[in-house]
Design an enzyme around this catalytic site. Sequence first.
Site, PDB file in Angstrom:
ATOM      1  N   GLY A  86      58.519-119.691 -25.557  1.00 40.71           N
ATOM      2  CA  GLY A  86      58.459-120.332 -24.245  1.00 40.71           C
ATOM      3  C   GLY A  86      59.048-119.508 -23.128  1.00 40.71           C
ATOM      4  O   GLY A  86      59.116-119.965 -21.986  1.00 40.71           O
ATOM      5  N   GLU A 120      60.634-116.830 -31.225  1.00 39.80           N
ATOM      6  CA  GLU A 120      59.193-116.576 -31.271  1.00 39.80           C
ATOM      7  C   GLU A 120      58.666-116.215 -29.890  1.00 39.80           C
ATOM      8  O   GLU A 120      57.948-117.003 -29.262  1.00 39.80           O
ATOM      9  CB  GLU A 120      58.479-117.834 -31.797  1.00 39.80           C
ATOM     10  CG  GLU A 120      58.994-118.299 -33.150  1.00 39.80           C
ATOM     11  CD  GLU A 120      58.489-119.680 -33.533  1.00 39.80           C
ATOM     12  OE1 GLU A 120      57.516-120.174 -32.924  1.00 39.80           O
ATOM     13  OE2 GLU A 120      59.077-120.273 -34.448  1.00 39.80           O
ATOM     14  N   PRO A 121      59.048-115.037 -29.377  1.00 38.82           N
ATOM     15  CA  PRO A 121      58.652-114.686 -28.002  1.00 38.82           C
ATOM     16  C   PRO A 121      57.188-114.286 -27.922  1.00 38.82           C
ATOM     17  O   PRO A 121      56.847-113.161 -28.227  1.00 38.82           O
ATOM     18  CB  PRO A 121      59.570-113.501 -27.689  1.00 38.82           C
ATOM     19  CG  PRO A 121      59.863-112.890 -29.018  1.00 38.82           C
ATOM     20  CD  PRO A 121      59.735-113.957 -30.059  1.00 38.82           C
ATOM     21  N   GLY A 122      56.336-115.170 -27.549  1.00 38.64           N
ATOM     22  CA  GLY A 122      54.903-114.909 -27.482  1.00 38.64           C
ATOM     23  C   GLY A 122      54.534-114.072 -26.279  1.00 38.64           C
ATOM     24  O   GLY A 122      54.600-112.839 -26.295  1.00 38.64           O
ATOM     25  N   ARG A 159      42.732-119.597 -18.900  1.00 35.78           N
ATOM     26  CA  ARG A 159      43.978-120.199 -18.403  1.00 35.78           C
ATOM     27  C   ARG A 159      43.841-120.945 -17.063  1.00 35.78           C
ATOM     28  O   ARG A 159      44.375-122.045 -16.934  1.00 35.78           O
ATOM     29  CB  ARG A 159      45.098-119.158 -18.326  1.00 35.78           C
ATOM     30  CG  ARG A 159      45.482-118.599 -19.707  1.00 35.78           C
ATOM     31  CD  ARG A 159      46.745-117.760 -19.663  1.00 35.78           C
ATOM     32  NE  ARG A 159      47.920-118.568 -19.516  1.00 35.78           N
ATOM     33  CZ  ARG A 159      48.602-118.704 -18.405  1.00 35.78           C
ATOM     34  NH1 ARG A 159      48.259-118.039 -17.315  1.00 35.78           N
ATOM     35  NH2 ARG A 159      49.642-119.491 -18.348  1.00 35.78           N
ATOM     36  N   TYR A 163      44.843-124.709 -17.746  1.00 34.15           N
ATOM     37  CA  TYR A 163      46.204-125.077 -17.332  1.00 34.15           C
ATOM     38  C   TYR A 163      46.390-125.061 -15.824  1.00 34.15           C
ATOM     39  O   TYR A 163      47.531-125.194 -15.365  1.00 34.15           O
ATOM     40  CB  TYR A 163      47.221-124.064 -17.888  1.00 34.15           C
ATOM     41  CG  TYR A 163      47.156-123.770 -19.350  1.00 34.15           C
ATOM     42  CD1 TYR A 163      47.167-124.786 -20.305  1.00 34.15           C
ATOM     43  CD2 TYR A 163      47.115-122.453 -19.803  1.00 34.15           C
ATOM     44  CE1 TYR A 163      47.140-124.491 -21.658  1.00 34.15           C
ATOM     45  CE2 TYR A 163      47.088-122.153 -21.156  1.00 34.15           C
ATOM     46  CZ  TYR A 163      47.093-123.178 -22.071  1.00 34.15           C
ATOM     47  OH  TYR A 163      47.078-122.880 -23.405  1.00 34.15           O
ATOM     48  N   CYS A 188      28.627-122.688 -15.902  1.00 38.68           N
ATOM     49  CA  CYS A 188      28.199-123.929 -15.250  1.00 38.68           C
ATOM     50  C   CYS A 188      29.214-125.062 -15.442  1.00 38.68           C
ATOM     51  O   CYS A 188      28.918-126.091 -16.042  1.00 38.68           O
ATOM     52  CB  CYS A 188      26.835-124.353 -15.782  1.00 38.68           C
ATOM     53  SG  CYS A 188      26.836-124.606 -17.552  1.00 38.68           S
ATOM     54  N   GLU A 189      30.436-124.825 -14.977  1.00 42.66           N
ATOM     55  CA  GLU A 189      31.492-125.844 -14.992  1.00 42.66           C
ATOM     56  C   GLU A 189      32.231-125.747 -13.667  1.00 42.66           C
ATOM     57  O   GLU A 189      32.534-124.633 -13.212  1.00 42.66           O
ATOM     58  CB  GLU A 189      32.508-125.570 -16.116  1.00 42.66           C
ATOM     59  CG  GLU A 189      31.975-125.617 -17.517  1.00 42.66           C
ATOM     60  CD  GLU A 189      31.750-127.031 -18.032  1.00 42.66           C
ATOM     61  OE1 GLU A 189      32.221-127.981 -17.386  1.00 42.66           O
ATOM     62  OE2 GLU A 189      31.103-127.153 -19.076  1.00 42.66           O
ATOM     63  N   TYR A 217      47.106-114.967 -24.274  1.00 43.92           N
ATOM     64  CA  TYR A 217      46.196-116.108 -24.047  1.00 43.92           C
ATOM     65  C   TYR A 217      45.027-115.694 -23.140  1.00 43.92           C
ATOM     66  O   TYR A 217      44.528-116.511 -22.356  1.00 43.92           O
ATOM     67  CB  TYR A 217      46.962-117.315 -23.484  1.00 43.92           C
ATOM     68  CG  TYR A 217      48.214-117.615 -24.283  1.00 43.92           C
ATOM     69  CD1 TYR A 217      48.120-118.124 -25.571  1.00 43.92           C
ATOM     70  CD2 TYR A 217      49.483-117.321 -23.784  1.00 43.92           C
ATOM     71  CE1 TYR A 217      49.255-118.347 -26.337  1.00 43.92           C
ATOM     72  CE2 TYR A 217      50.623-117.548 -24.549  1.00 43.92           C
ATOM     73  CZ  TYR A 217      50.494-118.065 -25.817  1.00 43.92           C
ATOM     74  OH  TYR A 217      51.620-118.287 -26.581  1.00 43.92           O
TER      75      TYR A 217
END
Length: 260
Positions: A86, A120-122, A159, A163, A188-189, A217
């Site tokens: 996080g 867990e440093p992503g 992303r 988000y 087409c969104e 990500y």
Amino acid sequence: MNAHTHPYITTGLASSKFGVPISEATRLYRLAATLPGLRADGLGMHIGSQMEDLSPVVEATRGLAHLAAELLAQGVPLQHIDIGGGYPIAYGDTQPDTPSKLAMAIEPILRPLGLLVLTEPGRRLVGAAGALLVRILYQKRNGNHTFIVADGGMNALLRPALYRAQHRLVAVRENTGEVQAQVVGPVCESTDVLSLEETAPDVQPGELLAILDTGAYGFSMASEYNGRPRPAEVLVDGAAARLVRRRQSHEEMMAPEIDP
Ligand SMILES: Cc1ncc(COP(=O)(O)O)c(C=O)c1O
């Protein structure tokens, strides 16, 4: 534990699907001790991602350390405690908390336990190392809105759509001015945007635009939606650049389909 980040990357609320409520943990460790195939020797949490303020992690670590001390006192043979990930990166001009600030705050909480501390440093490791390059197809005016349409969108970088994440946009050509426009993808969104902002570099059709901080990500969330092959990946090392993943072809995309 509320991580105070975007709801879609909050994982530690009572309403989240992840983990187990801390109130049930002691019972579960007792149960695990009776099961011959299971060795429950660690305790872990991950309360959310991209927490610009890491104080919820300090608070949660306090709760986890309290539980660990209780379990150790009851004879549970804990070896490690895992505080999850996080750690934020600066997607814009913000100055998010640093892992060292967190380390200083949690060291006195964790040291007395004598356990191995895992983390867990992503994105913190790789997020800033990547940039997505898109080519501008055209600019389009709809009523009062101008859109800069790029050849990659939510299929290449999910992303912003998922988000409402804002990445920095940089024109590859130097000295590009700013224009009142939103950069969007070709899918087409309505959520297919590359930026939520109403201003953007004044990139012209055919020019390249870099979307920064897509090392985490980014490609891993890319899809073939709308029949769009996945992009290539290029490793840049100083002045050297080398292709490390070639662009997917239409043939490769269609290959798993079985002719009935
Ligand atoms: C269990 C767990 N740990 C660590 C991470 C890394 O998160 P981040 O990259 O936001 O630090 C994730 C991401 O989803 C996760 O699910």
